[in-house]
Design an enzyme around this catalytic site. Structure first.
Site, short mmCIF file in Angstrom:
data_model
loop_
_atom_site.label_atom_id
_atom_site.label_comp_id
_atom_site.label_asym_id
_atom_site.label_seq_id
_atom_site.Cartn_x
_atom_site.Cartn_y
_atom_site.Cartn_z
N THR A 1 52.65 16.76 -14.67
CA THR A 1 52.96 17.69 -15.69
C THR A 1 52.19 18.45 -16.34
OG1 THR A 1 54.76 16.23 -15.98
CG2 THR A 1 54.63 17.81 -17.72
N LYS B 1 62.36 8.88 -13.33
CA LYS B 1 62.45 8.00 -14.66
C LYS B 1 61.88 6.68 -14.47
CE LYS B 1 67.07 8.12 -14.98
NZ LYS B 1 67.38 9.11 -13.97
N GLU B 2 61.06 6.20 -14.79
CA GLU B 2 60.45 5.00 -14.77
C GLU B 2 61.51 4.02 -14.69
OE1 GLU B 2 56.96 3.91 -17.00
OE2 GLU B 2 55.92 5.64 -16.16
N ASN C 1 61.94 17.78 -20.60
CA ASN C 1 61.66 16.52 -21.59
C ASN C 1 61.88 16.81 -22.79
OD1 ASN C 1 60.76 14.98 -19.29
ND2 ASN C 1 58.74 14.92 -19.51
N ILE D 1 71.99 9.76 -26.12
CA ILE D 1 72.43 10.10 -27.51
C ILE D 1 72.15 8.59 -28.22
CG2 ILE D 1 73.31 12.25 -27.40
CD1 ILE D 1 76.33 10.47 -27.70
N GLY E 1 67.54 4.46 -32.08
CA GLY E 1 66.81 3.36 -31.58
C GLY E 1 65.46 3.17 -32.62
N CYS F 1 55.64 10.35 -21.11
CA CYS F 1 55.79 11.60 -21.03
C CYS F 1 56.33 12.17 -22.20
CB CYS F 1 56.90 11.63 -19.82
SG CYS F 1 56.15 11.18 -18.48
N1 LIG Z 1 55.25 8.20 -15.27
C1 LIG Z 1 56.25 8.91 -15.28
O1 LIG Z 1 57.44 8.62 -15.61
C2 LIG Z 1 56.26 10.68 -14.93
C3 LIG Z 1 57.35 11.08 -14.70
C4 LIG Z 1 57.26 12.52 -14.34
C5 LIG Z 1 56.00 13.32 -14.53
N2 LIG Z 1 55.16 12.29 -14.65
C6 LIG Z 1 53.65 13.13 -14.85
O2 LIG Z 1 52.98 12.87 -13.33
C7 LIG Z 1 51.77 12.72 -13.87
C8 LIG Z 1 50.94 11.40 -13.47
O3 LIG Z 1 51.55 10.45 -14.28
P1 LIG Z 1 51.51 8.94 -13.94
O4 LIG Z 1 52.35 8.06 -14.90
O5 LIG Z 1 51.64 8.77 -12.54
O6 LIG Z 1 49.85 8.59 -14.38
P2 LIG Z 1 49.17 7.27 -14.17
O7 LIG Z 1 48.31 7.27 -15.36
O8 LIG Z 1 49.92 6.10 -13.77
O9 LIG Z 1 48.32 7.67 -12.77
C9 LIG Z 1 47.29 8.51 -12.60
C10 LIG Z 1 46.19 8.16 -11.61
O10 LIG Z 1 45.48 9.22 -11.14
C11 LIG Z 1 44.09 8.68 -11.02
N3 LIG Z 1 43.15 9.67 -10.99
C12 LIG Z 1 42.39 10.05 -11.91
N4 LIG Z 1 41.73 10.97 -11.69
C13 LIG Z 1 41.88 11.11 -10.21
C14 LIG Z 1 41.22 12.24 -9.17
N5 LIG Z 1 40.09 12.70 -9.64
N6 LIG Z 1 41.61 11.62 -7.97
C15 LIG Z 1 42.22 10.66 -7.72
N7 LIG Z 1 42.91 9.93 -8.31
C16 LIG Z 1 42.68 10.13 -9.66
C17 LIG Z 1 44.11 7.62 -12.09
O11 LIG Z 1 43.03 6.49 -11.46
C18 LIG Z 1 45.56 6.67 -11.93
O12 LIG Z 1 45.60 5.89 -10.92
C19 LIG Z 1 51.41 13.01 -15.36
O13 LIG Z 1 51.16 14.37 -15.45
C20 LIG Z 1 52.73 12.76 -15.99
O14 LIG Z 1 52.94 13.45 -17.27
C21 LIG Z 1 55.07 11.19 -15.11
#
Ligand SMILES: NC(=O)c1ccc[n+]([C@@H]2O[C@H](COP(=O)([O-])OP(=O)(O)OC[C@H]3O[C@@H](n4cnc5c(N)ncnc54)[C@H](O)[C@@H]3O)[C@@H](O)[C@H]2O)c1
Length: 446
Positions: A121, A157-158, A214, A256, A259, A266
């Protein structure tokens, strides 16, 4: 198709596992050697329902593998997904250092045409910066190599991530090149059979779409929390109000629930980052600021209720905490309301006995060993010799506990229900003192 994914977190692993399951040849790259070593041994560093099995099956069939080696990663996939973190910077903006580091390393190793897919994101304009970072690295090498940068934000969604990826509501693709749209259409075809879910647009609109989605969801939650706080003051029950408004099809029932405030990796950071982007253009996004502000206040609400119940004397009190993860179905505790509550309780000398079905390891990692935190084996054990129960994550196993046993275990029959999962009238009949969110009045046993 050959796919490389940079970042083996929630998004990277789910994307990698689902693309491998569809038959692609996936290589996941991460800079964390421990994480990669775990994955190579078939262990998954995060909890996400179904993910472990999916990864193990696809490792066994050779469709997914893991490495820390960037050059192997760049050589492998026609598609180079960037799925690294974009945590908040001090001023609330998205910290792009990890995204740009990946872009640079792609530029340092690029030899043939690649599609760089931005799944993280990222603020509007990031695709341009990714493009520049790759180009600079290529220029330093004195090379000209063709590549495209595409925005393909992730909406999973997680807790439900596999299903969300396999059957997405939509696949947003932002590109200025029809050829890349077609390549992504091919890659996503297995998830796009029932009807066309791909929404192709320009890059900037795609980048903004993720933040807008979001921000909209976060706004719904903060709106409901605001209504809950009003309901509490005017003697109404927000749960009745929720049903009353949800029945209007223009409003709907989802998102809605009042909580203890929204957390996770996010919503909080994305609302702040969008506000920051907006500020940079000179526009004051008043609504976004209010959404964050209401949420911050909401995270302190349970503590205030607990403090007031115990007349400000929490020193030496023991609170049972059911739930640590920011929501059910995950072990993620990033910006979780449980953390705000525990830290406030500790600051006034209270002790916490906590249980969460999945986030115990994560809590241990964050807080280590401390005398005022006991991480318990079960939700029942968390109740022993405690002064009150606080429910902060609505896991299924907390929804219908044995209230007689619960009453016997607690020193005082008091429940603070941060997710409104219990019926106040029923608990009142059972002799509990009940505090919910926005439930009109304090329910005392008659
Ligand atoms: N978690 C969610 O539910 C979700 C949903 C939609 C979008 N997003 C977006 O997706 C992105 C990732 O989120 P996430 O929750 O998976 O993050 P996370 O922190 O779980 O994972 C990120 C990973 O990237 C690795 N990393 C960092 N620098 C790196 C590099 N140079 N090369 C390779 N790997 C590298 C880290 O070691 C880590 O394992 C964010 O921008 C987040 O906002 C997350």
């Amino acid at each position: 198709m050959k796919v490389t994914i940079f970042g083996s977190g929630y998004v990277g692993l789910v994307t990698g596992a689902c693309l491998a399951e569809a038959g692609n040849d996936v290589l996941c790259v991460d800079i964390d050697p421990q994480k990669i070593a775990m994955l190579q041994q078939g262990e998954v560093p995060i909890y996400e329902p179904g993910l472990c099995d999916l990864i193990r099956t696809n490792v066994a069939s050779g469709r997914i593998s893991f490495t820390t080696d960037v050059s192997t990663g760049v050589a492998h996939g026609l598609f180079q997904f960037i799925a690294v973190g974009t945590p908040p910077d001090e001023d609330g903006s998205a910290d792009l250092q990890y995204v740009l580091a990946v872009a640079r390393s792609i530029g340092e190793h690029l030899e043939d045409y690649r599609v760089i897919v931005d799944k993280s994101t990222v603020p509007v304009g990031t695709a341009d910066r990714v493009h520049v970072a790759i180009q600079e690295a290529l220029t330093q090498r004195g090379l000209t190599v063709e590549y495209d940068v595409v925005s393909n934000p992730e909406f999973l969604k997680e807790g439900n991530a596999i299903a969300d990826f396999m059957k997405p509501d939509r696949v947003v693709v932002g590109t200025d090149n029809p050829r890349t749209a077609e390549l992504l259409r091919l890659l996503y075809a297995p998830f796009n059979r029932n009807h066309d879910r791909m929404v192709v647009m320009d890059i900037r609109s795609a980048e903004l779409t993720k933040y807008a989605a979001n921000a909209m969801l976060a706004t719904k939650i903060s709106f409901m929390n605001e209504m809950a706080n009003i309901a509490e003051r005017v003697g109404a029950d927000i749960e009745m109000v929720r049903q009353g408004i949800g029945s209007d099809s223009r409003i709907g029932y989802s998102f809605i629930y009042p909580g203890a405030g929204f957390g996770g990796s996010c919503f909080p950071k994305d609302v702040r980052a969008l506000g920051h982007t907006s500020e940079q253009t000179g526009y004051d996004a008043a609504l976004l600021k209010a959404v964050s502000e209401v949420n911050q206040k909401q995270k302190h609400l349970l503590f205030k209720k607990i403090e007031s119940h115990f007349n400000g004397d929490l020193d030496g009190k023991v609170l049972s905490l059911w739930g640590l993860a920011f929501k059910p179905g995950t072990d993620d505790m990033r910006e979780a309301p449980s953390r705000v509550l525990m830290e406030e309780l500790w600051a006034v000398g209270a002790r916490v006995q906590a249980y969460d079905p999945q986030a115990m390891e994560e809590a241990r990692r964050i807080y280590g060993k401390r005398a005022d935190l006991t991480l318990c084996q079960s939700h029942e054990q968390a109740l022993e010799n405690s002064d009150a129960l606080v429910v902060i994550t609505e896991w299924q196993e907390f929804r219908s506990p044995d209230f007689d046993q619960l009453k016997q275990a607690l020193r005082h029959p008091v429940i603070f229900d941060g997710r409104n999962i219990y019926d106040p009238a029923w608990l009142q009949q059972l002799g509990f003192t009940y505090y919910g969110i926005g439930r009109g009045c304090r329910w005392m046993p008659t």
